[in-house]
Design a protein around this motif. Structure first.
Motif, PDB file in Angstrom:
ATOM      1  N   ALA A   1     -31.617   7.399 -17.220  1.00 58.39           N
ATOM      2  CA  ALA A   1     -32.067   8.431 -16.864  1.00 58.39           C
ATOM      3  C   ALA A   1     -31.802   9.805 -17.255  1.00 58.39           C
ATOM      4  N   HIS A   2     -31.065   9.724 -18.037  1.00 57.91           N
ATOM      5  CA  HIS A   2     -30.068  10.665 -19.055  1.00 57.91           C
ATOM      6  C   HIS A   2     -30.783  10.426 -20.075  1.00 57.91           C
ATOM      7  N   ILE A   3     -31.322  10.117 -20.711  1.00 55.89           N
ATOM      8  CA  ILE A   3     -31.822   9.420 -21.548  1.00 55.89           C
ATOM      9  C   ILE A   3     -33.332  10.104 -21.803  1.00 55.89           C
ATOM     10  N   GLU A   4     -33.747  10.026 -20.700  1.00 57.73           N
ATOM     11  CA  GLU A   4     -35.577  10.395 -20.100  1.00 57.73           C
ATOM     12  C   GLU A   4     -35.208  11.302 -19.392  1.00 57.73           C
ATOM     13  N   GLY A   5     -34.545  12.356 -19.643  1.00 57.47           N
ATOM     14  CA  GLY A   5     -34.246  13.640 -19.498  1.00 57.47           C
ATOM     15  C   GLY A   5     -34.350  14.080 -17.996  1.00 57.47           C
ATOM     16  N   ALA A   6     -33.666  13.057 -17.257  1.00 59.13           N
ATOM     17  CA  ALA A   6     -33.409  13.654 -15.914  1.00 59.13           C
ATOM     18  C   ALA A   6     -32.860  14.883 -15.700  1.00 59.13           C
ATOM     19  N   ALA A   7     -32.985  15.378 -14.376  1.00 64.90           N
ATOM     20  CA  ALA A   7     -31.986  16.787 -13.938  1.00 64.90           C
ATOM     21  C   ALA A   7     -30.766  15.992 -13.717  1.00 64.90           C
ATOM     22  N   GLY A   8     -29.016  16.692 -14.248  1.00 66.50           N
ATOM     23  CA  GLY A   8     -27.981  15.643 -13.716  1.00 66.50           C
ATOM     24  C   GLY A   8     -27.409  16.582 -14.160  1.00 66.50           C
ATOM     25  N   SER A   9     -26.232  16.252 -14.014  1.00 65.44           N
ATOM     26  CA  SER A   9     -24.851  17.623 -13.977  1.00 65.44           C
ATOM     27  C   SER A   9     -24.630  18.590 -15.127  1.00 65.44           C
ATOM     28  N   GLY A  10     -24.849  18.341 -16.495  1.00 68.54           N
ATOM     29  CA  GLY A  10     -24.742  18.512 -17.356  1.00 68.54           C
ATOM     30  C   GLY A  10     -23.219  18.917 -18.423  1.00 68.54           C
ATOM     31  N   LEU A  11     -22.634  17.614 -17.331  1.00 69.33           N
ATOM     32  CA  LEU A  11     -21.087  17.112 -17.860  1.00 69.33           C
ATOM     33  C   LEU A  11     -21.346  16.429 -19.359  1.00 69.33           C
ATOM     34  N   PRO A  12     -20.368  16.714 -20.257  1.00 67.27           N
ATOM     35  CA  PRO A  12     -20.565  15.317 -21.392  1.00 67.27           C
ATOM     36  C   PRO A  12     -20.220  14.138 -20.822  1.00 67.27           C
ATOM     37  N   ARG A  13     -20.880  13.012 -21.570  1.00 63.31           N
ATOM     38  CA  ARG A  13     -20.635  12.240 -21.342  1.00 63.31           C
ATOM     39  C   ARG A  13     -19.998  11.467 -22.056  1.00 63.31           C
ATOM     40  N   VAL A  14     -18.860  10.055 -22.631  1.00 61.12           N
ATOM     41  CA  VAL A  14     -18.045  10.245 -22.691  1.00 61.12           C
ATOM     42  C   VAL A  14     -18.098   8.311 -22.599  1.00 61.12           C
ATOM     43  N   LEU A  15     -17.835   8.012 -24.190  1.00 65.28           N
ATOM     44  CA  LEU A  15     -17.806   5.993 -24.289  1.00 65.28           C
ATOM     45  C   LEU A  15     -16.700   5.461 -24.701  1.00 65.28           C
ATOM     46  N   PHE A  16     -16.245   4.831 -24.184  1.00 67.04           N
ATOM     47  CA  PHE A  16     -14.958   4.324 -25.356  1.00 67.04           C
ATOM     48  C   PHE A  16     -15.466   2.878 -24.740  1.00 67.04           C
ATOM     49  N   VAL A  17     -15.116   2.264 -26.538  1.00 67.99           N
ATOM     50  CA  VAL A  17     -15.549   1.124 -26.575  1.00 67.99           C
ATOM     51  C   VAL A  17     -14.480   0.504 -27.483  1.00 67.99           C
ATOM     52  N   CYS A  18     -14.286  -0.929 -27.215  1.00 67.82           N
ATOM     53  CA  CYS A  18     -13.086  -1.719 -27.767  1.00 67.82           C
ATOM     54  C   CYS A  18     -13.830  -2.897 -27.733  1.00 67.82           C
ATOM     55  N   SER A  19     -12.998  -4.256 -28.444  1.00 72.19           N
ATOM     56  CA  SER A  19     -14.303  -5.608 -28.344  1.00 72.19           C
ATOM     57  C   SER A  19     -13.774  -6.348 -27.674  1.00 72.19           C
ATOM     58  N   HIS A  20     -13.105  -6.072 -26.171  1.00 75.58           N
ATOM     59  CA  HIS A  20     -12.870  -7.083 -25.221  1.00 75.58           C
ATOM     60  C   HIS A  20     -12.906  -5.752 -23.423  1.00 75.58           C
ATOM     61  N   ASN A  21     -13.085  -4.910 -23.904  1.00 72.29           N
ATOM     62  CA  ASN A  21     -13.149  -3.885 -22.938  1.00 72.29           C
ATOM     63  C   ASN A  21     -11.868  -4.294 -21.613  1.00 72.29           C
ATOM     64  N   ALA A  22     -10.535  -4.728 -22.259  1.00 71.13           N
ATOM     65  CA  ALA A  22      -9.501  -5.513 -21.227  1.00 71.13           C
ATOM     66  C   ALA A  22      -8.378  -4.371 -21.214  1.00 71.13           C
ATOM     67  N   GLY A  23      -8.290  -3.723 -22.015  1.00 69.67           N
ATOM     68  CA  GLY A  23      -7.132  -2.501 -22.123  1.00 69.67           C
ATOM     69  C   GLY A  23      -7.211  -1.201 -23.017  1.00 69.67           C
ATOM     70  N   ARG A  24      -7.885  -1.327 -24.309  1.00 70.20           N
ATOM     71  CA  ARG A  24      -7.576  -0.043 -25.404  1.00 70.20           C
ATOM     72  C   ARG A  24      -8.241   0.992 -23.809  1.00 70.20           C
ATOM     73  N   SER A  25     -10.056   0.744 -24.185  1.00 67.98           N
ATOM     74  CA  SER A  25     -11.096   1.291 -23.962  1.00 67.98           C
ATOM     75  C   SER A  25     -10.860   1.639 -22.287  1.00 67.98           C
ATOM     76  N   GLN A  26     -10.263   0.268 -20.933  1.00 71.33           N
ATOM     77  CA  GLN A  26     -10.190   0.438 -19.666  1.00 71.33           C
ATOM     78  C   GLN A  26      -8.885   1.434 -19.427  1.00 71.33           C
ATOM     79  N   ILE A  27      -8.091   1.856 -20.540  1.00 69.27           N
ATOM     80  CA  ILE A  27      -7.161   2.424 -20.880  1.00 69.27           C
ATOM     81  C   ILE A  27      -7.130   3.862 -21.187  1.00 69.27           C
ATOM     82  N   ALA A  28      -7.823   3.806 -21.825  1.00 69.15           N
ATOM     83  CA  ALA A  28      -8.683   5.339 -22.256  1.00 69.15           C
ATOM     84  C   ALA A  28      -9.576   6.002 -21.235  1.00 69.15           C
ATOM     85  N   ALA A  29     -10.577   5.125 -20.645  1.00 74.80           N
ATOM     86  CA  ALA A  29     -11.458   5.735 -19.975  1.00 74.80           C
ATOM     87  C   ALA A  29     -10.924   5.621 -18.821  1.00 74.80           C
ATOM     88  N   ALA A  30      -9.680   4.951 -17.782  1.00 74.19           N
ATOM     89  CA  ALA A  30      -8.907   5.200 -16.639  1.00 74.19           C
ATOM     90  C   ALA A  30      -8.760   6.771 -16.709  1.00 74.19           C
TER      91      ALA A  30
END
Length: 211
Positions: free
Chosen positions: A71-100
């Motif tokens: 919906a955000h990609i297609e231009g839906a009215a949203g919160s206007g907040l910055p969107r941050v994505l953390f990526v690692c290999s297994h999403n079981a350690g580093r990226s989970q810590i960072a996102a939390a």
């Protein structure tokens, strides 16, 4: 012209979640789009699941995240907040810590997600432990596969050791945090990894636009 039949559900219990999402995104996405995306989310999670008890619920959560990103990609009215994505290999350690940590410290001033290029079956227990020690709840977190919608919706993509498998899209702000993988590490080491990531989070918060 007859409508195409909806794809067959791999688990009939998915029907309830599909109905909820159809109400939430009524007027934006068709029933076919929502059902296909829920099924795809279920099948991606099932690839790595050891226990399928909660798979239906997790599939709905993942599908909702993907629909929100779409919906955000297609231009839906949203919160206007910055969107941050953390990526690692297994999403079981580093990226989970960072996102939390970012979710905890941003206080609702960012949309935060995480994903893995090859997601594990579960979050590392020691990761949940060191975050609980820091007052951060990781109870509902689970490894998620990296999907196109979530990458494309992100304003900032932060990679953490996934190498060539990390996504690259033009026009995105990319950061790479070379943080040690906590998999199999003793709790004292994982506490140090948590604190190192938290220092990166402080710098990131300073760079985010104020809302």
């Amino acid at each position: 012209m007859t409508a195409s039949p909806l794809p067959v559900l791999p688990d009939e219990r998915l029907a309830s979640g599909i109905a909820d999402l159809a109400l939430r995104y009524r007027g934006r996405f068709s029933a076919e789009t929502i059902q296909s995306l829920v099924i795809d989310s279920y099948e991606r999670l099932a690839e790595h699941a050891r226990v399928r008890t909660h798979l239906v619920v997790l599939a709905e959560i993942l599908a909702n995240e993907r629909l929100d990103a779409l919906a955000h990609i297609e231009g839906a009215a949203g919160s206007g907040l910055p969107r941050v994505l953390f990526v690692c290999s297994h999403n079981a350690g580093r990226s989970q810590i960072a996102a939390a940590l970012l979710t905890h410290r941003a206080g609702g001033h960012a949309v935060v997600s995480s994903a893995g290029t090859h997601p594990a079956a579960e979050v590392e227990p020691v990761v949940a432990q060191v975050l609980t020690e820091a007052g951060v709840d990781l109870t509902d977190a689970f490894p998620k596969p990296l999907t196109d919608e979530v990458v494309q919706a992100a304003d900032i993509v932060i990679t953490m050791g996934c190498g060539d498998a990390c996504p690259v899209l033009p026009g995105r702000r990319y950061l790479d945090w070379p943080v040690t993988d906590p998999e199999g590490a003793p709790v004292a080491v994982v506490r140090g990894i948590r604190d190192e990531i938290d220092a990166h989070i402080s710098e990131l918060l300073d760079s985010l636009p104020s809302t």
